[in-house]
Design an enzyme around this catalytic site. Structure first.
Site, mmCIF file in Angstrom:
data_model
loop_
_atom_site.group_PDB
_atom_site.id
_atom_site.type_symbol
_atom_site.label_atom_id
_atom_site.label_comp_id
_atom_site.label_asym_id
_atom_site.label_seq_id
_atom_site.Cartn_x
_atom_site.Cartn_y
_atom_site.Cartn_z
ATOM 1 N N CYS A 51 32.817 41.178 38.289
ATOM 2 C CA CYS A 51 33.369 39.977 38.934
ATOM 3 C C CYS A 51 33.241 38.715 38.084
ATOM 4 C CB CYS A 51 32.701 39.743 40.287
ATOM 5 S SG CYS A 51 31.032 39.070 40.186
ATOM 6 N N CYS A 100 29.274 40.661 43.998
ATOM 7 C CA CYS A 100 30.093 41.868 44.190
ATOM 8 C C CYS A 100 29.263 43.126 44.398
ATOM 9 C CB CYS A 100 31.044 42.051 43.013
ATOM 10 S SG CYS A 100 30.240 42.692 41.535
ATOM 11 N N CYS A 120 15.680 44.869 33.327
ATOM 12 C CA CYS A 120 16.145 45.958 32.466
ATOM 13 C C CYS A 120 17.547 46.317 32.936
ATOM 14 C CB CYS A 120 15.178 47.135 32.608
ATOM 15 S SG CYS A 120 15.536 48.495 31.513
HETATM 16 FE FE FE Z 1 29.552 40.920 40.177
#
Ligand code: FE
Length: 134
Positions: A51, A100, A120
């Site tokens: 996104c 998202c 990570c």
């Molecule tokens: Fe995203």
């Protein structure tokens, strides 16, 4: 917080590469030392591959030796969400994009100062943008 994005698996699978889809939408993990960013050293911001929301800055990137891009902080705490993950008999904290819900990776409490955190993150979840985080 930014407006949330909700797309179907079908839509995501058309927009993303198979590897990006597997990691971000199915919670996969790229093999260590194979992603495009684990040893990447540019100055800029790492955005969500799905996104485009800014997630991590090169200012907080460090070499953890893990083979995955590692950061000691997020650009903004509200840009990521944390979720308990007990898969594979491990207690881990999963990190997702807050906009998202893309799976990014995990955060561990063994990072460097000043936060002591180690984000990570899979390269496949990130899209590097050269320049300042603005
Ligand atoms: Fe995203």
């Amino acid at each position: 917080m930014s407006d949330r994005i909700n797309k179907s698996d079908d839509e995501w699978s058309k927009e993303l590469s198979p590897e990006q889809y597997q990691v971000t939408r199915c919670g996969g993990t790229e093999p260590a030392f194979t992603g495009k960013y684990w040893d990447h050293k540019g100055e800029g911001v790492y955005a969500c591959a799905c996104c485009g929301q800014f997630l991590f800055s090169s200012d907080t990137k460090y070499d953890s030796g893990s083979g995955w891009p590692s950061f000691w902080d997020a650009v903004d705490k509200s840009n990521v969400t944390e979720h308990e993950d007990n898969k594979f008999g491990m207690r881990r904290i999963e990190v997702r994009c807050s906009k998202c819900d893309a799976h990014l990776g995990h955060v561990f409490p063994d990072g460097p100062n000043p936060t002591g955190q180690r984000y990570c993150i899979n390269s496949a979840s990130l899209d590097f943008k050269e320049g300042s985080a603005g």
